[in-house]
Motif scaffolding. Structure first.
Motif, PDB file in Angstrom:
ATOM      1  N   LEU A  54       0.858  -1.182   0.000  1.00 51.42           N
ATOM      2  CA  LEU A  54       0.000   0.000   0.000  1.00 51.42           C
ATOM      3  C   LEU A  54       0.896   1.234   0.000  1.00 51.42           C
ATOM      4  O   LEU A  54       1.726   1.409   0.890  1.00 51.42           O
ATOM      5  CB  LEU A  54      -0.904   0.018   1.240  1.00 51.42           C
ATOM      6  CG  LEU A  54      -1.778   1.256   1.422  1.00 51.42           C
ATOM      7  CD1 LEU A  54      -2.860   1.315   0.342  1.00 51.42           C
ATOM      8  CD2 LEU A  54      -2.413   1.279   2.814  1.00 51.42           C
ATOM      9  N   THR A  56       1.712   4.851   0.798  1.00 49.47           N
ATOM     10  CA  THR A  56       1.207   5.791   1.809  1.00 49.47           C
ATOM     11  C   THR A  56       1.670   7.222   1.592  1.00 49.47           C
ATOM     12  O   THR A  56       1.135   8.150   2.210  1.00 49.47           O
ATOM     13  CB  THR A  56       1.648   5.339   3.213  1.00 49.47           C
ATOM     14  OG1 THR A  56       3.076   5.193   3.244  1.00 49.47           O
ATOM     15  CG2 THR A  56       0.990   4.003   3.568  1.00 49.47           C
ATOM     16  N   LYS A  57       2.674   7.407   0.730  1.00 50.98           N
ATOM     17  CA  LYS A  57       3.153   8.761   0.457  1.00 50.98           C
ATOM     18  C   LYS A  57       3.771   8.823  -0.925  1.00 50.98           C
ATOM     19  O   LYS A  57       4.633   8.015  -1.270  1.00 50.98           O
ATOM     20  CB  LYS A  57       4.185   9.181   1.511  1.00 50.98           C
ATOM     21  CG  LYS A  57       4.664  10.618   1.375  1.00 50.98           C
ATOM     22  CD  LYS A  57       5.615  10.965   2.515  1.00 50.98           C
ATOM     23  CE  LYS A  57       6.066  12.406   2.438  1.00 50.98           C
ATOM     24  NZ  LYS A  57       6.992  12.747   3.555  1.00 50.98           N
ATOM     25  N   GLU A  73      -0.338   7.347  -4.557  1.00 48.89           N
ATOM     26  CA  GLU A  73      -0.632   7.316  -3.128  1.00 48.89           C
ATOM     27  C   GLU A  73      -2.049   6.790  -2.900  1.00 48.89           C
ATOM     28  O   GLU A  73      -2.995   7.232  -3.556  1.00 48.89           O
ATOM     29  CB  GLU A  73      -0.494   8.714  -2.533  1.00 48.89           C
ATOM     30  CG  GLU A  73      -0.643   8.757  -1.022  1.00 48.89           C
ATOM     31  CD  GLU A  73      -0.300  10.115  -0.447  1.00 48.89           C
ATOM     32  OE1 GLU A  73      -0.997  10.553   0.488  1.00 48.89           O
ATOM     33  OE2 GLU A  73       0.673  10.745  -0.936  1.00 48.89           O
ATOM     34  N   GLY A  74      -2.188   5.820  -2.001  1.00 51.53           N
ATOM     35  CA  GLY A  74      -3.490   5.220  -1.715  1.00 51.53           C
ATOM     36  C   GLY A  74      -3.796   3.992  -2.544  1.00 51.53           C
ATOM     37  O   GLY A  74      -4.765   3.290  -2.262  1.00 51.53           O
ATOM     38  N   PHE A  97       5.879   3.264   1.427  1.00 51.12           N
ATOM     39  CA  PHE A  97       4.830   2.267   1.315  1.00 51.12           C
ATOM     40  C   PHE A  97       4.945   1.235   2.416  1.00 51.12           C
ATOM     41  O   PHE A  97       6.012   1.032   3.006  1.00 51.12           O
ATOM     42  CB  PHE A  97       4.833   1.597  -0.070  1.00 51.12           C
ATOM     43  CG  PHE A  97       6.171   1.092  -0.533  1.00 51.12           C
ATOM     44  CD1 PHE A  97       6.567  -0.210  -0.293  1.00 51.12           C
ATOM     45  CD2 PHE A  97       7.034   1.922  -1.249  1.00 51.12           C
ATOM     46  CE1 PHE A  97       7.788  -0.683  -0.738  1.00 51.12           C
ATOM     47  CE2 PHE A  97       8.262   1.468  -1.698  1.00 51.12           C
ATOM     48  CZ  PHE A  97       8.650   0.150  -1.445  1.00 51.12           C
ATOM     49  N   LYS A 150      -5.838  -1.251   4.695  1.00 52.35           N
ATOM     50  CA  LYS A 150      -5.598  -0.135   5.621  1.00 52.35           C
ATOM     51  C   LYS A 150      -5.877  -0.552   7.065  1.00 52.35           C
ATOM     52  O   LYS A 150      -5.130  -0.198   7.986  1.00 52.35           O
ATOM     53  CB  LYS A 150      -6.467   1.062   5.232  1.00 52.35           C
ATOM     54  CG  LYS A 150      -6.042   1.718   3.922  1.00 52.35           C
ATOM     55  CD  LYS A 150      -7.058   2.746   3.453  1.00 52.35           C
ATOM     56  CE  LYS A 150      -6.683   3.280   2.078  1.00 52.35           C
ATOM     57  NZ  LYS A 150      -7.726   4.196   1.534  1.00 52.35           N
ATOM     58  N   GLU A 154      -3.328  -0.840  10.456  1.00 55.49           N
ATOM     59  CA  GLU A 154      -3.649  -0.063  11.655  1.00 55.49           C
ATOM     60  C   GLU A 154      -3.586  -0.905  12.930  1.00 55.49           C
ATOM     61  O   GLU A 154      -3.621  -0.369  14.037  1.00 55.49           O
ATOM     62  CB  GLU A 154      -5.046   0.555  11.522  1.00 55.49           C
ATOM     63  CG  GLU A 154      -5.091   1.710  10.515  1.00 55.49           C
ATOM     64  CD  GLU A 154      -6.516   2.151  10.211  1.00 55.49           C
ATOM     65  OE1 GLU A 154      -7.460   1.515  10.737  1.00 55.49           O
ATOM     66  OE2 GLU A 154      -6.681   3.118   9.435  1.00 55.49           O
TER      67      GLU A 154
END
Length: 300
Positions: A54, A56-57, A73-74, A97, A150, A154
């Motif tokens: 994934l 992330t930036k 991103e995403g 990522f 996601k 987390e």
């Protein structure tokens, strides 16, 4: 929670020999800043585990086999078992990522005569059209896959009680989504990394069991031997011989896993010219001899 890595440890066949485990379980979660790697790239490599990434930036350029793509991103990427893959920085752009690397046994248990593995995981691994999936935001089942991913990242490990169960549940959900939607392999706008390299890697994959030379590989793309070496070096950072050996080693691991053929038979069936050369190359790539590799599988 996340391991931070800055290099990939691998043998000449591009096999990544680091173990992807957490507290003895066959999975690991990683954070990567592409700028921290040598040459600002994660070099082309392969492993038996699944990999899900994934971004992330920023953005990152990803490679799977001979396919090149940009991940925004995403967005996410699933890479199937034993696929060549890597990531490269886009000039003047930041890219970070998260990655989950996990063996199928983490969600199904042992592969041997396992109902869950054979019903849900094996069809994903053996689907030749499912080398990878690029996951786009706000796009059908891709959105659900990304939402699950996601939530996976987390989970606070090990602070969250039962975190291992939650991680396994999220990864199992992702495999179920892939199983149910495996006719949707990849975005239609993706293009080959390089037409010439694709011609040569396709030739190697189709003929690795034969005694092929660099001249044969070059001829398949109508280029010179020198140009062949240059193309492999620029596109993959390896020689044509390295790639040929990597394809043969991958084929050997499959035969060692799925057949009762002798190691000598596997040696010659995968294109190696002698048992000692096969054993040396296999151990340098995988970290153990073919016999030890088969023994480890039987003990799992």
């Amino acid at each position: 929670m996340f391991r931070i890595i800055k290099e990939i440890k691998m043998g000449k066949s591009l096999y990544e020999y680091d173990l992807h485990t957490t507290e003895g379980l066959p999975y690991a979660l990683y954070f990567s800043d592409i700028s921290a790697y040598t040459g600002e790239k994660v070099p082309l490599h392969w492993h038996r585990e699944f990999e899900i990434t994934l971004v992330t930036k920023g953005r990152v350029k990803a490679f799977v086999d001979d396919i090149e793509m940009i991940l925004e991103e995403g967005e996410g990427l699933f890479v199937n078992s034993e696929m060549f893959h890597g990531y490269t920085k886009i000039e003047n752009e930041e890219s970070e990522f998260l990655t989950a690397v996990f063996d199928a046994s983490f969600i199904t248990g042992s592969e041997n005569e396992n109902f869950l593995f054979k019903k849900y995981v094996e069809p994903v691994i053996k689907n030749e059209n499912l080398r990878f999936v690029k996951f786009l935001q706000n796009t059908g089942w891709h959105s659900l896959f990304l939402d699950n991913l996601k939530r996976l990242f987390e989970i606070k490990i090990p602070e969250t009680e039962y975190s291992e169960f939650f991680v396994r549940e999220m990864l199992a959900r992702e495999i179920c989504l892939l199983h149910d939607n495996n006719n949707l392999q990849k975005s239609p706008d993706l293009r080959g990394l390089n037409y010439t390299i694709s011609k040569m890697t396709d030739y190697i994959k189709a003929n690795y069991t034969e005694d092929i030379s660099v001249g044969d590989i070059a001829k398949s793309a109508n280029i010179s031997r020198r140009e062949c070496f240059r193309k492999f070096s620029e596109s993959m950072g390896i020689t044509p011989f390295d790639y040929l050996d990597s394809v043969r080693i991958k084929a050997a691991t499959v035969l060692l896993t799925e057949s009762d053929k002798t190691i000598t038979e596997i040696c010659y069936e995968t294109g190696f010219s002698s048992g000692s050369y096969f054993s040396t190359k296999f151990k340098k790539s995988i970290g153990c001899s073919p016999a030890e590799y088969r023994k480890k599988l039987k003990n799992n």
